[in-house]
Design an enzyme around this catalytic site. Structure first.
Site, PDB file in Angstrom:
ATOM      1  N   ASP A  79       0.711  -1.231  -0.029  1.00 33.91           N
ATOM      2  CA  ASP A  79       0.061  -0.159   0.075  1.00 33.91           C
ATOM      3  C   ASP A  79       0.970   1.183   0.146  1.00 33.91           C
ATOM      4  O   ASP A  79       0.525   2.239  -0.638  1.00 33.91           O
ATOM      5  CB  ASP A  79      -1.117   0.047   1.143  1.00 33.91           C
ATOM      6  CG  ASP A  79      -2.112  -0.825   0.971  1.00 33.91           C
ATOM      7  OD1 ASP A  79      -2.228  -1.547  -0.024  1.00 33.91           O
ATOM      8  OD2 ASP A  79      -2.601  -1.120   1.997  1.00 33.91           O
ATOM      9  N   GLU A 105      -2.610  -2.194  -9.080  1.00 33.34           N
ATOM     10  CA  GLU A 105      -1.471  -1.732  -9.475  1.00 33.34           C
ATOM     11  C   GLU A 105      -1.321  -0.926 -10.631  1.00 33.34           C
ATOM     12  O   GLU A 105      -0.316  -0.588 -10.879  1.00 33.34           O
ATOM     13  CB  GLU A 105      -0.176  -2.423  -9.029  1.00 33.34           C
ATOM     14  CG  GLU A 105       0.148  -3.495 -10.201  1.00 33.34           C
ATOM     15  CD  GLU A 105      -0.294  -5.006  -9.978  1.00 33.34           C
ATOM     16  OE1 GLU A 105      -0.083  -5.873 -10.616  1.00 33.34           O
ATOM     17  OE2 GLU A 105      -1.653  -4.937  -8.991  1.00 33.34           O
TER      18      GLU A 105
END
Length: 197
Positions: A79, A105
């Site tokens: 994260d 992503e």
């Protein structure tokens, strides 16, 4: 007293509404525009192109080997990488360009009012900025990018072309910028019929 209570209530109500709008349009982790907004903003840009002829480019980018980051360091560090990449995106593009977290992503950038050669330079400069950045605990991270210039077609078709260029980049060494139209012209990619469904 009634005026101040009413004003306070209205301020809180407006604040709550703004938070709801923000949740509907922004990704909660990176605070970038979310996937839903990609299609809305791209439709606006396509209509603007048809009205004024102002060019735009769309890039789809992906963090290379991101699953390994999560597997090796854990999702909290994963994260953090996403947040830091989002910050590099913000500092790499102009305020009137649009940046989105597309999912996982993957990120999308809608680069407005630009030539293809300038778009390629800007996207490559961003790629280098990520490559040179030292991510705490994780170290170095790279990104692959596929982009398309102003195109006829729907947002789904345009993103599909950027996606083909992105996956070509990932399959041919990663950490690079590939332009869809160049890949098609050189025969390295075949055009595919897109289906809006």
């Amino acid at each position: 007293i009634i005026y101040s209570v009413t004003r306070s209530f209205l301020t809180k109500l407006c604040s709550a509404e703004n938070k709801q709008v923000d949740l509907a349009t922004h990704d909660f982790l990176t605070n970038l525009f979310n996937r839903r907004e990609v299609y809305i903003r791209m439709n606006e840009e396509i209509q603007r192109f048809h009205r004024s002829g102002k060019c735009f480019s769309v890039v789809l980018l992906d963090i290379d080997h991101f699953k390994q980051v999560n597997d090796r360091f854990g999702h909290l560090y994963g994260d953090e990488v996403l947040i830091l990449v989002a910050n590099i995106l913000r500092s790499s593009f102009r305020s009137h360009d649009r940046i989105f977290r597309f999912g996982g992503e993957e990120f999308v950038v809608l680069l407005r009012n630009t030539t293809l050669s300038k778009a390629h330079k800007v996207f490559n400069r961003f790629r280098e900025a990520v490559q040179e950045y030292h991510f705490p605990q994780v170290g170095n991270v790279t990104v692959s990018l596929g982009f398309v210039g102003t195109s006829r077609g729907s947002p789904v078709e345009i993103l599909g072309q950027a996606d083909q260029a992105l996956y070509y980049a990932k399959e041919h060494g990663r950490n690079q910028v590939r332009f869809y139209e160049d890949l098609v012209a050189s025969g390295e990619l075949a055009t595919k019929v897109a289906n809006d469904d």
